[in-house]
Write a protein that holds these residues in place. Structure first.
Motif, PDB file in Angstrom:
ATOM      1  N   VAL B 163      48.641  20.380 -31.227  1.00  0.00           N
ATOM      2  CA  VAL B 163      49.372  21.637 -31.386  1.00  0.00           C
ATOM      3  C   VAL B 163      48.955  22.614 -30.293  1.00  0.00           C
ATOM      4  CG1 VAL B 163      49.797  23.587 -32.928  1.00  0.00           C
ATOM      5  CG2 VAL B 163      49.582  21.277 -33.873  1.00  0.00           C
ATOM      6  N   PHE B 167      51.406  24.474 -27.661  1.00  0.00           N
ATOM      7  CA  PHE B 167      51.485  25.938 -27.606  1.00  0.00           C
ATOM      8  C   PHE B 167      51.079  26.447 -26.218  1.00  0.00           C
ATOM      9  CE2 PHE B 167      51.161  27.184 -32.420  1.00  0.00           C
ATOM     10  CZ  PHE B 167      52.261  26.387 -32.670  1.00  0.00           C
ATOM     11  N   ILE B 179      42.711  26.673 -35.605  1.00  0.00           N
ATOM     12  CA  ILE B 179      43.925  26.776 -36.414  1.00  0.00           C
ATOM     13  C   ILE B 179      44.352  28.225 -36.628  1.00  0.00           C
ATOM     14  CG2 ILE B 179      44.914  26.264 -38.691  1.00  0.00           C
ATOM     15  CD1 ILE B 179      43.325  23.643 -38.629  1.00  0.00           C
ATOM     16  N   GLU B 180      43.394  29.076 -36.955  1.00  0.00           N
ATOM     17  CA  GLU B 180      43.738  30.482 -37.194  1.00  0.00           C
ATOM     18  C   GLU B 180      44.366  31.105 -35.940  1.00  0.00           C
ATOM     19  OE1 GLU B 180      41.411  34.220 -39.150  1.00  0.00           O
ATOM     20  OE2 GLU B 180      40.741  32.200 -39.646  1.00  0.00           O
ATOM     21  N   LEU B 182      45.942  29.454 -33.567  1.00  0.00           N
ATOM     22  CA  LEU B 182      47.255  28.845 -33.317  1.00  0.00           C
ATOM     23  C   LEU B 182      48.333  29.471 -34.205  1.00  0.00           C
ATOM     24  CD1 LEU B 182      46.079  25.139 -32.970  1.00  0.00           C
ATOM     25  CD2 LEU B 182      46.921  26.620 -31.123  1.00  0.00           C
ATOM     26  N   VAL B 183      47.943  29.785 -35.437  1.00  0.00           N
ATOM     27  CA  VAL B 183      48.895  30.434 -36.340  1.00  0.00           C
ATOM     28  C   VAL B 183      49.271  31.812 -35.797  1.00  0.00           C
ATOM     29  CG1 VAL B 183      49.163  31.400 -38.663  1.00  0.00           C
ATOM     30  CG2 VAL B 183      48.175  29.122 -38.373  1.00  0.00           C
ATOM     31  N   LYS B 184      48.283  32.491 -35.245  1.00  0.00           N
ATOM     32  CA  LYS B 184      48.533  33.814 -34.665  1.00  0.00           C
ATOM     33  C   LYS B 184      49.472  33.703 -33.452  1.00  0.00           C
ATOM     34  CE  LYS B 184      45.719  37.648 -32.919  1.00  0.00           C
ATOM     35  NZ  LYS B 184      45.135  37.322 -31.618  1.00  0.00           N
ATOM     36  N   ALA B 186      51.758  31.484 -33.031  1.00  0.00           N
ATOM     37  CA  ALA B 186      53.110  31.256 -33.554  1.00  0.00           C
ATOM     38  C   ALA B 186      53.728  32.567 -34.017  1.00  0.00           C
ATOM     39  CB  ALA B 186      53.059  30.248 -34.700  1.00  0.00           C
TER      40      ALA B 186
END
Lengths: 188, 718
Positions: B163, B167, B179-180, B182-184, B186
């Motif tokens: 991912v 990104f 992960i945190e 990557l979510v940000k 997105a």
């Protein structure tokens, strides 16, 4: 414990289990102080009946907050917080039900990172099946509607199934329990 | 059968099996899911809930036009434009035309399996509109150019490093695999899209006939943004999503998240009725109701229950095959057990032909389905349809039609096997190695040798001296007990005689027909059903006992189903079903005789493996445990006791031995971790698989049938 007190307790537990912050206040004045401390910046305040009745906009400004109530699309690009009332809530799942047909309600609850919701504990119902009656009443009152069930902050587990808070919607949901704020299930 | 298609399918299996990280992730997910689900349903009556959902969904199917009309009338009255799309192409054309008409450059999408089904993104791109997936998982696979491998978690097969790489390409800077973070990324990357888009496209989980409204069950909040910020909202909805009333909708909302992810409720449930007001004026709401094979599914008596599906994905979560190979093998667009069925109707038999055989038939999906769909039975029916369309393959046709239907020929061939195998068994009871191209079969487990004398040959010589037997029962041996494990038949007689029950063995009994049925040859299965009914009822026994739960299901369920419309046979099939019972259940329930064995056994540490068809077919799981514990063994539970062992008959022998081997590996790990020195079970098929695996790996654990353990205890006493 009365039924209602049980609903309030169950609601608080369920809501906190999904990451909402639930805080009880003796009156609106104390809740406003909490807001002043936690808003963190400009607060989006859409129009809603109980908010108008209690003069929320003026009182928030008096408390030193920067409040926007118009052009919320624009404001939503930068405002940090949104404040709404609640039509009613569901004890079993810790859910808030917001009649969001007015687009401003949606903008204030989807765009900012923090959503503050003022809930009269009298309006906590047992569960989603009990909620069908007021849901139907809302559908009968208005020919078109957009009703939101909100249970905790926005979340995802789409990367490696790891729960992560705040992907597209608010990262924080603060539920402020304020007795006497509004006891009408059909009114926000 | 398309050779090319099979070859590609095999390649996908090989690729998945070579990705241990994927298997590990799906196994962990399966475990975590079951725990979360159990917690979510605590205090609820799942059985009652799912029966209610099934009844409601059936009512909708039976009156589909009525409810569709009601929905459309109410939606239009609220200002929505409703379009009924007969096919995927119709739906795509309508939406693409609308996008052109609006001059739309950008469409934001929230997760919609229906749009995956129709390949809407391709159609939008052709029309000059860029589709932007906003659900995190969907966005990831859009960037990767893949398709979802799970209906609820589309990117469950991908890892954070992959991912991060995707990104990074998108943002033009190196994004860490956190992960945190990557979510940000997105959130930031996608936010402006909602403001810029001309159209928001969503699916819907529910369409309520009573109100003309739809409901979206989501967690991320992107559907709320996609249905709010763009001026035009298109909702693409399968017609099976209709429910009559708000009460019915509330019940779907109550069960769906609990069963999908173990959440009491998702973060958002969004109820939208009609063209709501907005800052740019009234919303332009288009509802596209998609048929695309659903009416055909509704009209298929053997498959129609699949229309009850609420798309929770649970059937994949618990599936041992899915956990082994993932959704890119075990699925087409829709994945898992339900995916097989939906693929056949939405994307054609050709796309379903390989995956329809990938189901091992363990029924674990059936236990968790929130709409009470007997997925396994429907898949068997489909296999039969595909068998008719494509043929079974020359080898199987010969075996099933010419050999199995002729009992004497079948059994004399099995006897001949006993002689032919001597060079490989060297007189032992297990085959450890097979020469040449058969060697794959014994690479990971030994196989039992065909016994020199089957049960049918030795039975009359077993002494039975009962003066006034309490019951006279017929023993249905089944091929494995009869020809591979005749000593199990002797043990059954020992145990039954001790309980004052006399056992007979009807020589005319034949294979139960399940191998033929599972391979799609229903005609042979029906012929075998008739032979067996005649054979087993000839002596008018009080009960018919089985030691193989797959045979039990055949006698209890399949024969009745095959012959229910045949007046000459229906009543006889019912009678046989009524008196058929598995041996352990018979001892514990009908005889109430568990205490007879009290303390007789030499204590061993025994763990119990639940055979799929015994637990989830016959509903028997507590009884054998009670017999084993009462007889004096220390019963220790292994993890995943009721997970399939990977046998599945021809599944492990010919159709999917590579997958079967992995599933067996999981089982052996759990057996060993339990610390038991014996694993008990009530199925000769499981015995073949588990014993074979233990022997091959030279593990110091014995695999025994419960009846054998009880016979041992009695022999010790005497």
């Amino acid at each position: 414990m009365t039924d209602q007190a049980q609903y309030v307790a169950a609601f608080s537990t369920a809501a906190e289990n999904v990451g909402s912050r639930v805080v009880s206040f003796p009156d609106l004045e104390q809740a406003l102080k909490y807001l002043a401390q936690h808003a963190g910046g400009t607060i989006m305040l859409p129009d809603f009946p109980s908010g108008q009745r209690h003069g929320l906009a003026e009182r928030l400004e008096q408390a030193g907050l920067e409040v926007v109530s118009s052009d919320l699309r624009e404001a939503g690009q930068s405002a940090l917080a949104g404040l709404t009332g609640v039509n009613f809530a569901l004890a079993d799942t810790g859910t808030l039900v917001l009649e969001s047909t007015d687009e401003d309600i949606r903008l204030a609850t989807t765009l900012p990172e923090r959503h503050f919701a003022l809930l009269d504990p009298q309006k906590i119902l047992a569960d989603s099946l009990v909620a069908v009656a007021p849901m139907r009443a809302m559908h009968q009152r208005d020919s078109r509607n957009y009703i939101a069930y909100i249970t905790g902050p926005s979340r995802t587990a789409d990367i490696e199934r790891v729960l992560t808070i705040g992907v597209h919607g608010p990262k924080e949901l603060h539920i402020l329990l304020v007795p006497g704020f509004s006891d009408d299930l059909l009114e926000m | 059968m398309s050779k090319q298609r099979s070859k590609q399918y095999r390649a996908r299996i090989d690729h998945a099996l070579a990705t241990p990280k994927l298997q590990q992730a799906l196994h962990q997910f399966g475990d975590a899911y079951l725990l979360a689900r159990e917690k979510a349903f605590s205090g609820y009556d799942f059985e009652a809930m799912r029966q209610e959902i099934a009844a409601m969904k059936d009512r909708v199917r039976e009156n589909l036009d009525l409810y569709l009309d009601e929905f459309i009338t109410n939606a239009e009255a609220a200002g929505a434009t409703v379009y009924r799309a007969a096919t995927a192409e119709d739906a795509n054309r309508y939406i693409a035309d609308l996008a052109k008409q609006k001059g739309a450059k950008l469409a934001v999408k929230s997760k919609s399996m229906a749009s995956e089904e129709t390949h809407l993104n391709v159609a939008l791109e052709k029309a000059g509109t860029r589709p932007l997936e906003t659900d995190l998982g969907e966005w990831i696979i859009q960037l990767a150019g893949q398709r979802p491998s799970h209906m609820v978690m589309p990117a469950i097969h991908m890892f954070k490093e992959e991912v991060a790489e995707l990104f990074s390409k998108e943002t033009g800077q190196q994004e860490p695999a956190d992960i945190e973070h990557l979510v940000k990324v997105a959130r930031e990357q996608l936010r402006q899209g909602y403001f810029d888009a001309d159209i928001g496209i969503t699916g819907a989980n529910i369409a309520v006939a009573e109100t003309g409204g739809i409901a979206l069950v989501t967690n991320e909040g992107n559907a709320r943004l996609a249905s709010t910020l763009p001026q035009t909202h298109v909702a693409l909805i399968g017609i099976e999503k209709i429910v009559p009333t708000l009460e019915d909708a509330a019940k779907v909302v109550r069960i769906l998240p609990k069963n999908a992810t173990g959440q009491l409720l998702t973060s958002y449930v969004t109820w939208i009725r009609g063209a709501v007001p907005g800052s740019g004026g009234e919303k332009d709401l288009h509802i596209v109701l998609l048929d695309n094979g659903r009416s055909a599914l509704a009209a298929s008596p053997s498959c129609q229950d699949a229309l009850r599906c609420v798309r929770c994905g649970a059937c994949a979560n618990v599936c041992p095959v899915y956990q082994t190979v993932g959704g890119h093998v075990f699925g087409h667009i829709y994945i898992g057990a339900i995916g097989i069925i939906l693929t056949a109707f939405f994307h054609g038999l050709d796309n379903a032909a390989e995956i329809v055989r990938a189901c091992i038939g363990c029924r674990s999906c059936v236990t968790v389905c929130p709409s009470n769909i007997d997925l396994e039975e429907i898949i068997l029916g489909l296999r039969e349809t595909i068998g008719e369309e494509e043929g079974l393959g020359a080898g199987k046709t010969l075996v099933f039609r010419k050999v199995m239907r002729n009992r004497k020929l079948f059994h004399s061939l099995l006897r001949a096997d006993s002689l032919l195998q001597k060079p490989v068994t060297r007189g032992e009871r297990s085959i450890r190695h097979l020469p040449l191209f058969f060697s794959g079969l014994t690479e990971w487990r030994t196989l039992p040798a065909v016994a020199e004398k089957p049960v049918r040959d030795i039975f009359d010589k077993i002494p039975q001296r009962l003066e006034t037997p309490r019951y006279k029962v017929g023993f249905f041996g089944g091929c494995a007990n009869d020809f591979l494990y005749p000593e199990l038949g002797e043990d059954l007689v020992t145990v039954m005689n001790h309980l004052n029950v006399q056992v007979s063995y009807a020589k005319e009994q034949n294979c139960c027909g399940v191998p033929a049925l599972y391979s799609g040859d229903k005609e042979t299965a029906i012929e075998l059903a008739k032979q067996n009914i005649d054979a087993m009822l000839a002596d008018d026994p009080d009960f018919v006992l089985t030691t193989c739960p797959t045979c039990t299901m055949a006698l209890q369920r399949d024969f009745v189903e095959h012959l229910k419309d045949n007046p000459a046979w229906a009543a006889k099939a019912e009678r046989l079903a009524e008196i058929t019972v598995d041996a352990a259940g018979f001892i514990a329930n009908q005889l109430g005789a568990a205490d007879v064995f009290k303390g007789l056994a030499e204590q061993r540490k025994v763990t119990y493996h639940d055979s799929c068809h015994l637990k989830r077919g016959a509903g028997v799981w507590e009884e054998p445990r009670r017999l084993i514990a009462t007889s004096g063994h220390e019963l220790v539970e292994m993890a995943h006791a009721d997970r399939c062992c990977g046998f599945g008959g021809s599944y492990s022998l010919t159709s999917h031995p590579d997958i079967a081997k992995r599933i067996l590996g999981d089982k052996l790990q759990d057996v060993v971790a339990s610390g038991a020195d014996c694993v008990a079970m009530d199925c000769p098929g499981c015995m073949m698989q588990i014993r074979g695996g233990l022997e091959k790996q030279e593990m110091n654990v014995e695999a025994r049938h419960t009846i054998e353990l009880l016979a041992d205890a009695l022999k010790r006493k005497s």
